[in-house]
Design a protein around this motif. Sequence first.
Motif, mmCIF file in Angstrom:
data_model
loop_
_atom_site.group_PDB
_atom_site.id
_atom_site.type_symbol
_atom_site.label_atom_id
_atom_site.label_comp_id
_atom_site.label_asym_id
_atom_site.label_seq_id
_atom_site.Cartn_x
_atom_site.Cartn_y
_atom_site.Cartn_z
ATOM 1 N N VAL A 35 12.077 5.857 9.168
ATOM 2 C CA VAL A 35 12.115 4.467 8.532
ATOM 3 C C VAL A 35 10.425 3.945 8.078
ATOM 4 N N LEU A 36 9.820 5.005 8.595
ATOM 5 C CA LEU A 36 8.506 5.516 7.662
ATOM 6 C C LEU A 36 9.180 6.138 6.511
ATOM 7 N N LYS A 37 8.776 6.584 6.353
ATOM 8 C CA LYS A 37 9.414 7.387 4.808
ATOM 9 C C LYS A 37 9.959 6.488 3.564
ATOM 10 N N LYS A 38 11.001 5.930 4.020
ATOM 11 C CA LYS A 38 11.709 4.449 3.298
ATOM 12 C C LYS A 38 10.118 3.591 2.849
ATOM 13 N N GLU A 39 9.041 3.855 3.734
ATOM 14 C CA GLU A 39 8.443 2.669 2.472
ATOM 15 C C GLU A 39 7.088 3.203 1.784
ATOM 16 N N LEU A 40 7.619 5.056 1.402
ATOM 17 C CA LEU A 40 6.753 5.624 0.566
ATOM 18 C C LEU A 40 7.569 5.212 -1.084
ATOM 19 N N LEU A 41 6.870 5.573 -1.958
ATOM 20 C CA LEU A 41 7.165 5.366 -3.490
ATOM 21 C C LEU A 41 6.709 6.056 -4.048
ATOM 22 N N PHE A 42 6.660 7.433 -4.649
ATOM 23 C CA PHE A 42 6.090 8.460 -5.636
ATOM 24 C C PHE A 42 6.465 8.428 -6.893
ATOM 25 N N GLU B 22 -4.054 -22.348 8.272
ATOM 26 C CA GLU B 22 -2.518 -22.887 7.975
ATOM 27 C C GLU B 22 -2.529 -21.739 6.734
ATOM 28 N N PHE B 23 -2.119 -20.648 7.459
ATOM 29 C CA PHE B 23 -2.141 -19.811 6.246
ATOM 30 C C PHE B 23 -0.828 -18.463 6.667
ATOM 31 N N GLU B 24 0.226 -18.149 7.027
ATOM 32 C CA GLU B 24 0.560 -16.511 6.830
ATOM 33 C C GLU B 24 0.778 -15.441 5.771
ATOM 34 N N TYR B 25 0.868 -13.994 6.993
ATOM 35 C CA TYR B 25 0.906 -12.981 6.075
ATOM 36 C C TYR B 25 1.750 -13.137 5.383
ATOM 37 N N HIS B 26 1.945 -12.096 4.571
ATOM 38 C CA HIS B 26 3.547 -12.427 4.118
ATOM 39 C C HIS B 26 3.839 -10.388 4.187
ATOM 40 N N PHE B 27 2.500 -10.264 3.126
ATOM 41 C CA PHE B 27 2.756 -8.732 3.047
ATOM 42 C C PHE B 27 1.579 -8.050 2.257
ATOM 43 N N SER B 28 1.886 -6.224 2.792
ATOM 44 C CA SER B 28 0.435 -5.096 2.658
ATOM 45 C C SER B 28 1.415 -4.361 1.893
ATOM 46 N N ASN B 29 0.786 -3.622 1.064
ATOM 47 C CA ASN B 29 0.939 -2.166 1.217
ATOM 48 C C ASN B 29 -0.507 -1.570 0.558
ATOM 49 N N VAL B 30 -0.516 -0.175 -0.210
ATOM 50 C CA VAL B 30 -1.594 0.818 -0.152
ATOM 51 C C VAL B 30 -0.855 0.965 -1.797
ATOM 52 N N THR B 31 -1.300 1.341 -2.666
ATOM 53 C CA THR B 31 -1.166 1.764 -4.534
ATOM 54 C C THR B 31 -2.707 2.753 -4.067
ATOM 55 N N ILE B 32 -1.980 4.290 -4.562
ATOM 56 C CA ILE B 32 -2.440 5.525 -4.802
ATOM 57 C C ILE B 32 -2.624 5.401 -6.306
ATOM 58 N N LYS B 33 -3.970 5.280 -6.849
ATOM 59 C CA LYS B 33 -4.193 5.838 -8.610
ATOM 60 C C LYS B 33 -4.537 7.075 -8.370
ATOM 61 N N ALA C 208 3.014 13.485 -5.022
ATOM 62 C CA ALA C 208 1.671 12.129 -5.193
ATOM 63 C C ALA C 208 2.208 11.125 -4.687
ATOM 64 N N ILE C 209 1.818 9.960 -3.974
ATOM 65 C CA ILE C 209 2.593 8.544 -3.607
ATOM 66 C C ILE C 209 1.844 7.485 -4.053
ATOM 67 N N PHE C 210 2.942 7.361 -4.816
ATOM 68 C CA PHE C 210 2.174 5.723 -5.824
ATOM 69 C C PHE C 210 1.993 4.490 -5.051
ATOM 70 N N LEU C 211 2.894 4.125 -4.041
ATOM 71 C CA LEU C 211 2.941 2.926 -3.082
ATOM 72 C C LEU C 211 2.917 3.545 -1.807
ATOM 73 N N ILE C 212 2.500 3.042 -0.507
ATOM 74 C CA ILE C 212 2.567 3.223 0.515
ATOM 75 C C ILE C 212 3.514 1.084 1.364
ATOM 76 N N GLY C 213 4.658 0.704 1.071
ATOM 77 C CA GLY C 213 4.770 -0.088 1.827
ATOM 78 C C GLY C 213 4.201 -0.878 2.891
ATOM 79 N N GLU C 214 4.772 -2.001 3.437
ATOM 80 C CA GLU C 214 4.561 -2.915 4.484
ATOM 81 C C GLU C 214 3.900 -1.811 5.439
ATOM 82 N N LEU C 215 2.341 -1.715 5.609
ATOM 83 C CA LEU C 215 1.093 -0.946 6.610
ATOM 84 C C LEU C 215 1.470 -1.373 8.139
ATOM 85 N N LEU C 216 1.891 -2.488 8.011
ATOM 86 C CA LEU C 216 1.800 -2.732 9.637
ATOM 87 C C LEU C 216 2.957 -1.732 10.518
#
Length: 194
Positions: A48-55, A110-121, A75-83
């Motif tokens: 389920v976590l591997k699916k969050e990786l974009l190589f 009044e604001f809410e969290y929507h999404f987070s990721n790590v972008t690796i260059k 090499a990973i480009f994006l790690i999606g949904e960090l939480l």
Amino acid sequence: MPNCNEKRERFEKDGYIIIEDFLPRAINDLLKAEIDTITDNIEILPEVLKKELLFEKDLTQKQRGDIAVEECGNAIFLIGELLRFSDIFKNLLRYEPLLDVLECLFKSTEFEYHFSNVTIKSPRIGSKISWHRDCNNKYMRCLSLDMMRPMLCLDGMTAENGATQVIRNSHKVTNEFAMTDKSYREENWQKDDV
């Protein structure tokens, strides 16, 4: 650090603000170590976590430029949904200085969290990303453009290290126009706007 009114004025005028040295070294190092834990342990991550990786190797040739798939390795480009990965990232959502900046800019609590990721260059093989908006793409859907995307640069941002560039006043262009007029993206920004 600029006060709230100065931050808001800059944000409304330019479409972004830069706050230097925002994270204390200890928090910065903790986040980097947690990201290293993810990237160093790809094989043992639950599916389920591997699916969050974009190589990098999964990007198109156009996105990779002249880098061959074989050169990308794992090499990973994006790690999606960090939480989903660690409570360390969840705790960052409660980091008071970050909440203070968001409250200042939204003029509300009044604001809410929507999404987070790590972008690796990654050095040399890191893909080039063209001008875009961080909303309404395949990674993030927005019901409204009344949103902010805080970017915490753990390795710093300089022209020498190929940092992300933000274009002053691009927030004033409609989303429809930004998604369709490629010539505007490439030709109509002044050098001083970047």
